[in-house]
Design a protein around this motif. Structure first.
Motif, PDB file in Angstrom:
ATOM      1  N   ALA A   1       0.876  -1.170   0.000  1.00  0.00           N
ATOM      2  CA  ALA A   1       0.000   0.000   0.000  1.00  0.00           C
ATOM      3  C   ALA A   1       0.911   1.216   0.000  1.00  0.00           C
ATOM      4  O   ALA A   1       1.900   1.266   0.719  1.00  0.00           O
ATOM      5  CB  ALA A   1      -0.891  -0.004   1.235  1.00  0.00           C
ATOM      6  N   TYR A   2       0.561   2.202  -0.822  1.00  0.00           N
ATOM      7  CA  TYR A   2       1.425   3.387  -0.875  1.00  0.00           C
ATOM      8  C   TYR A   2       0.613   4.638  -1.186  1.00  0.00           C
ATOM      9  O   TYR A   2      -0.502   4.568  -1.735  1.00  0.00           O
ATOM     10  CB  TYR A   2       2.561   3.205  -1.890  1.00  0.00           C
ATOM     11  CG  TYR A   2       2.145   3.091  -3.343  1.00  0.00           C
ATOM     12  CD1 TYR A   2       2.238   4.180  -4.201  1.00  0.00           C
ATOM     13  CD2 TYR A   2       1.689   1.879  -3.873  1.00  0.00           C
ATOM     14  CE1 TYR A   2       1.896   4.082  -5.543  1.00  0.00           C
ATOM     15  CE2 TYR A   2       1.335   1.759  -5.202  1.00  0.00           C
ATOM     16  CZ  TYR A   2       1.443   2.860  -6.037  1.00  0.00           C
ATOM     17  OH  TYR A   2       1.087   2.765  -7.360  1.00  0.00           O
ATOM     18  N   ASN A   3       1.180   5.790  -0.786  1.00  0.00           N
ATOM     19  CA  ASN A   3       0.564   7.087  -1.040  1.00  0.00           C
ATOM     20  C   ASN A   3       0.975   7.528  -2.439  1.00  0.00           C
ATOM     21  O   ASN A   3       2.122   7.948  -2.659  1.00  0.00           O
ATOM     22  CB  ASN A   3       1.036   8.090   0.017  1.00  0.00           C
ATOM     23  CG  ASN A   3       0.371   9.443  -0.120  1.00  0.00           C
ATOM     24  OD1 ASN A   3       0.073   9.898  -1.216  1.00  0.00           O
ATOM     25  ND2 ASN A   3       0.154  10.115   1.006  1.00  0.00           N
ATOM     26  N   ALA A   4       0.055   7.417  -3.385  1.00  0.00           N
ATOM     27  CA  ALA A   4       0.382   7.709  -4.784  1.00  0.00           C
ATOM     28  C   ALA A   4       0.809   9.153  -4.977  1.00  0.00           C
ATOM     29  O   ALA A   4       1.695   9.439  -5.803  1.00  0.00           O
ATOM     30  CB  ALA A   4      -0.825   7.385  -5.669  1.00  0.00           C
TER      31      ALA A   4
ATOM     32  N   TRP B   1       9.028   9.009  -7.583  1.00  0.00           N
ATOM     33  CA  TRP B   1       9.293   7.591  -7.346  1.00  0.00           C
ATOM     34  C   TRP B   1       8.375   6.723  -8.205  1.00  0.00           C
ATOM     35  O   TRP B   1       7.170   6.998  -8.308  1.00  0.00           O
ATOM     36  CB  TRP B   1       9.060   7.226  -5.887  1.00  0.00           C
ATOM     37  CG  TRP B   1       9.948   7.923  -4.903  1.00  0.00           C
ATOM     38  CD1 TRP B   1      11.161   8.481  -5.144  1.00  0.00           C
ATOM     39  CD2 TRP B   1       9.668   8.123  -3.510  1.00  0.00           C
ATOM     40  NE1 TRP B   1      11.672   9.015  -3.991  1.00  0.00           N
ATOM     41  CE2 TRP B   1      10.781   8.813  -2.963  1.00  0.00           C
ATOM     42  CE3 TRP B   1       8.611   7.793  -2.658  1.00  0.00           C
ATOM     43  CZ2 TRP B   1      10.859   9.175  -1.626  1.00  0.00           C
ATOM     44  CZ3 TRP B   1       8.678   8.146  -1.324  1.00  0.00           C
ATOM     45  CH2 TRP B   1       9.793   8.831  -0.806  1.00  0.00           C
ATOM     46  N   ALA B   2       8.914   5.674  -8.774  1.00  0.00           N
ATOM     47  CA  ALA B   2       8.087   4.682  -9.467  1.00  0.00           C
ATOM     48  C   ALA B   2       7.332   3.863  -8.428  1.00  0.00           C
ATOM     49  O   ALA B   2       7.798   3.703  -7.293  1.00  0.00           O
ATOM     50  CB  ALA B   2       8.964   3.770 -10.312  1.00  0.00           C
ATOM     51  N   PRO B   3       6.164   3.357  -8.766  1.00  0.00           N
ATOM     52  CA  PRO B   3       5.441   2.503  -7.817  1.00  0.00           C
ATOM     53  C   PRO B   3       6.301   1.322  -7.392  1.00  0.00           C
ATOM     54  O   PRO B   3       7.105   0.812  -8.178  1.00  0.00           O
ATOM     55  CB  PRO B   3       4.215   2.046  -8.619  1.00  0.00           C
ATOM     56  CG  PRO B   3       4.018   3.103  -9.650  1.00  0.00           C
ATOM     57  CD  PRO B   3       5.398   3.559 -10.016  1.00  0.00           C
TER      58      PRO B   3
ATOM     59  N   TRP C   1       9.598  -7.063  -3.617  1.00  0.00           N
ATOM     60  CA  TRP C   1       9.808  -7.138  -2.180  1.00  0.00           C
ATOM     61  C   TRP C   1      11.157  -6.527  -1.794  1.00  0.00           C
ATOM     62  O   TRP C   1      11.336  -6.059  -0.668  1.00  0.00           O
ATOM     63  CB  TRP C   1       9.722  -8.592  -1.708  1.00  0.00           C
ATOM     64  CG  TRP C   1       8.320  -9.131  -1.698  1.00  0.00           C
ATOM     65  CD1 TRP C   1       7.723  -9.896  -2.662  1.00  0.00           C
ATOM     66  CD2 TRP C   1       7.325  -8.911  -0.692  1.00  0.00           C
ATOM     67  NE1 TRP C   1       6.424 -10.170  -2.318  1.00  0.00           N
ATOM     68  CE2 TRP C   1       6.139  -9.583  -1.102  1.00  0.00           C
ATOM     69  CE3 TRP C   1       7.308  -8.221   0.516  1.00  0.00           C
ATOM     70  CZ2 TRP C   1       4.973  -9.592  -0.367  1.00  0.00           C
ATOM     71  CZ3 TRP C   1       6.142  -8.218   1.273  1.00  0.00           C
ATOM     72  CH2 TRP C   1       4.996  -8.894   0.835  1.00  0.00           C
ATOM     73  N   GLN C   2      12.084  -6.474  -2.733  1.00  0.00           N
ATOM     74  CA  GLN C   2      13.380  -5.864  -2.454  1.00  0.00           C
ATOM     75  C   GLN C   2      13.282  -4.346  -2.278  1.00  0.00           C
ATOM     76  O   GLN C   2      14.188  -3.734  -1.699  1.00  0.00           O
ATOM     77  CB  GLN C   2      14.363  -6.191  -3.579  1.00  0.00           C
ATOM     78  CG  GLN C   2      14.661  -7.679  -3.712  1.00  0.00           C
ATOM     79  CD  GLN C   2      15.682  -7.983  -4.781  1.00  0.00           C
ATOM     80  OE1 GLN C   2      16.840  -7.593  -4.675  1.00  0.00           O
ATOM     81  NE2 GLN C   2      15.255  -8.680  -5.821  1.00  0.00           N
ATOM     82  N   ASP C   3      12.197  -3.746  -2.757  1.00  0.00           N
ATOM     83  CA  ASP C   3      12.033  -2.305  -2.605  1.00  0.00           C
ATOM     84  C   ASP C   3      11.942  -1.883  -1.144  1.00  0.00           C
ATOM     85  O   ASP C   3      12.184  -0.712  -0.814  1.00  0.00           O
ATOM     86  CB  ASP C   3      10.785  -1.815  -3.356  1.00  0.00           C
ATOM     87  CG  ASP C   3      10.946  -1.875  -4.862  1.00  0.00           C
ATOM     88  OD1 ASP C   3      12.101  -1.948  -5.325  1.00  0.00           O
ATOM     89  OD2 ASP C   3       9.927  -1.863  -5.576  1.00  0.00           O
ATOM     90  N   LEU C   4      11.590  -2.793  -0.260  1.00  0.00           N
ATOM     91  CA  LEU C   4      11.504  -2.451   1.159  1.00  0.00           C
ATOM     92  C   LEU C   4      12.861  -2.032   1.717  1.00  0.00           C
ATOM     93  O   LEU C   4      12.931  -1.339   2.742  1.00  0.00           O
ATOM     94  CB  LEU C   4      10.972  -3.633   1.959  1.00  0.00           C
ATOM     95  CG  LEU C   4       9.562  -4.120   1.617  1.00  0.00           C
ATOM     96  CD1 LEU C   4       9.198  -5.338   2.468  1.00  0.00           C
ATOM     97  CD2 LEU C   4       8.521  -3.013   1.806  1.00  0.00           C
ATOM     98  N   ALA C   5      13.936  -2.439   1.043  1.00  0.00           N
ATOM     99  CA  ALA C   5      15.289  -2.095   1.501  1.00  0.00           C
ATOM    100  C   ALA C   5      15.822  -0.830   0.839  1.00  0.00           C
ATOM    101  O   ALA C   5      16.935  -0.404   1.159  1.00  0.00           O
ATOM    102  CB  ALA C   5      16.236  -3.261   1.228  1.00  0.00           C
ATOM    103  N   ASP C   6      15.046  -0.202  -0.040  1.00  0.00           N
ATOM    104  CA  ASP C   6      15.502   1.008  -0.734  1.00  0.00           C
ATOM    105  C   ASP C   6      15.636   2.154   0.264  1.00  0.00           C
ATOM    106  O   ASP C   6      14.683   2.499   0.966  1.00  0.00           O
ATOM    107  CB  ASP C   6      14.499   1.373  -1.834  1.00  0.00           C
ATOM    108  CG  ASP C   6      15.037   2.395  -2.811  1.00  0.00           C
ATOM    109  OD1 ASP C   6      15.677   3.374  -2.355  1.00  0.00           O
ATOM    110  OD2 ASP C   6      14.787   2.250  -4.016  1.00  0.00           O
TER     111      ASP C   6
ATOM    112  N   ALA D   1      -2.819   3.630  -3.266  1.00  0.00           N
ATOM    113  CA  ALA D   1      -2.784   2.650  -4.345  1.00  0.00           C
ATOM    114  C   ALA D   1      -2.189   1.363  -3.797  1.00  0.00           C
ATOM    115  O   ALA D   1      -1.508   1.365  -2.768  1.00  0.00           O
ATOM    116  CB  ALA D   1      -1.960   3.175  -5.515  1.00  0.00           C
ATOM    117  N   PHE D   2      -2.450   0.281  -4.492  1.00  0.00           N
ATOM    118  CA  PHE D   2      -1.955  -1.028  -4.078  1.00  0.00           C
ATOM    119  C   PHE D   2      -1.133  -1.630  -5.204  1.00  0.00           C
ATOM    120  O   PHE D   2      -1.530  -1.570  -6.369  1.00  0.00           O
ATOM    121  CB  PHE D   2      -3.113  -1.960  -3.724  1.00  0.00           C
ATOM    122  CG  PHE D   2      -2.678  -3.252  -3.098  1.00  0.00           C
ATOM    123  CD1 PHE D   2      -2.425  -3.322  -1.733  1.00  0.00           C
ATOM    124  CD2 PHE D   2      -2.510  -4.403  -3.861  1.00  0.00           C
ATOM    125  CE1 PHE D   2      -2.006  -4.512  -1.140  1.00  0.00           C
ATOM    126  CE2 PHE D   2      -2.099  -5.591  -3.282  1.00  0.00           C
ATOM    127  CZ  PHE D   2      -1.850  -5.645  -1.919  1.00  0.00           C
TER     128      PHE D   2
END
Length: 344
Positions: free
Chosen positions: A132-135, A143-145, A149-154, A244-245
């Motif tokens: 879930a993210y604030n579009a 930022w791209a959507p 799962w690796q994006d959690l470490a960005d 957005a999801f």
């Protein structure tokens, strides 16, 4: 004749429905309270009783409560049908509380992801664990959507990320996916713990399990991204929040709402018929609209705006499952380890 194990029905919030006056044994349904209970009492159960001369007594409780009732009543079950999250449902199956549903024609219309081994239970609703993210925040920052799962470490999400605690299914799903990404899995969870501790935890603002608090963090723009359920995000977005999801490319994890007919039910046929009713397109439409559960029945048709917000159609193919038979015996150990190493 069943013993009445719920003598204070009004106080407990249990309601009785019926068409006939001489029903020997009511059908007891143990399921969630809140909006689920409201939908069941106002729409699902009345529609069932249009075609069945029966009495239905609804016993509300979360999955843990319902599993505890089954354990307390072992050998003399009061509940005939139970609805629980898939993790506790696998525990109920392994404890012998669920009767096989084999032979039910409605099972042929259920997505493969909603089928349990040996058909001891069946998924009646699908929720995706993903992002879930604030579009608007993402757009402002260029930022791209999120897509993996690796994006959690960005590092750009430092202090702007929530991953719920492992006591919450969303947090547990995150741990399993982190392990899979790094060469492990349910039977080798160490890589997941190391990845979350070293790569993800530095970005996490809080390990918030509460849906209400998560919504508040999003609305106050304290966070931009979280691991959450598709149904939760849909509820928040319905308030006007620009949420957005996203489904990770490695797969969003299926969180199933499942039903089983209890072993030892006084009316096993009626219990199976109620589960068949839950899987009817009409019931599935109600549960999708009111609960935000993606239909488990593949022939259910939803309006475009509702279909877009749920795991539905092709999106079901983007769901992956976890091995609850491997997880459940280790969950307490993992929880203690998480509390010592991740949330300390």
């Amino acid at each position: 004749m069943k013993r009445l194990l719920y003598p204070t029905l009004t106080v407990a919030g249990v309601m009785s429905f019926g068409m006939g006056q001489a029903i020997a044994d009511p059908l007891y349904i143990g399921a969630y309270g809140g909006s689920t209970e409201k939908a069941m009492k106002e729409k699902i159960i009345p529609a069932f009783l249009e075609n069945h001369d029966a009495e239905v007594i609804y016993v509300p409780g979360n999955s843990t409560d319902t599993l505890a009732k089954l354990q307390a009543q072992a050998g003399n079950q009061e509940l005939d049908v139970v609805l629980m999250d898939d993790g506790p449902m696998y525990q109920a199956i392994n404890l012998g509380f669920c009767s096989p549903l084999s032979g039910m024609k409605s099972l042929d219309d259920v997505y493969d992801v909603a089928r349990f081994s040996n058909d001891n239970a069946v998924g009646i609703g699908l929720v995706a664990t993903g992002f879930a993210y604030n579009a608007e925040m993402f757009k402002r920052n260029g930022w791209a959507p999120p897509s993996s799962w690796q994006d959690l470490a960005d590092k750009k999400f430092e202090g702007k990320l929530v991953v719920p605690s492992i006591s919450n299914t969303y947090g547990l799903h995150t741990l399993v996916m982190a392990a899979r990404l790094n060469g492990g899995g349910e039977n080798n969870i160490d890589p997941g713990f190391e990845y979350i501790k070293n790569e993800v935890a530095p970005n996490i603002l809080t390990f918030e399990p509460s849906a209400g608090k998560m919504s508040e963090l999003f609305q106050n723009e304290e966070i931009a991204l979280s691991v959450w359920g598709s149904g939760r995000l849909r509820s928040l977005a319905s308030t006007g929040f620009p949420g957005a999801f996203a489904y990770p490319e490695e797969g969003a994890v299926a969180l199933m709402v499942a039903a089983c007919a209890t072993e030892g039910s006084d009316d096993p046929e009626l219990a199976r018929e109620f589960i068949t009713h839950l899987l009817s397109p009409e019931s599935q439409q109600v549960l999708a609209d009111v609960q935000g559960w993606g239909p488990a029945q593949r022939h259910t048709e939803l309006p475009d705006d509702l279909a877009a917000s749920l795991p539905y159609g092709d999106k079901v193919d983007q769901l992956v499952t976890v091995d609850w038979d491997a997880i459940n015996p280790k969950r307490l150990e993992w929880t203690n380890r998480w509390n010592r190493r991740i949330e300390r």
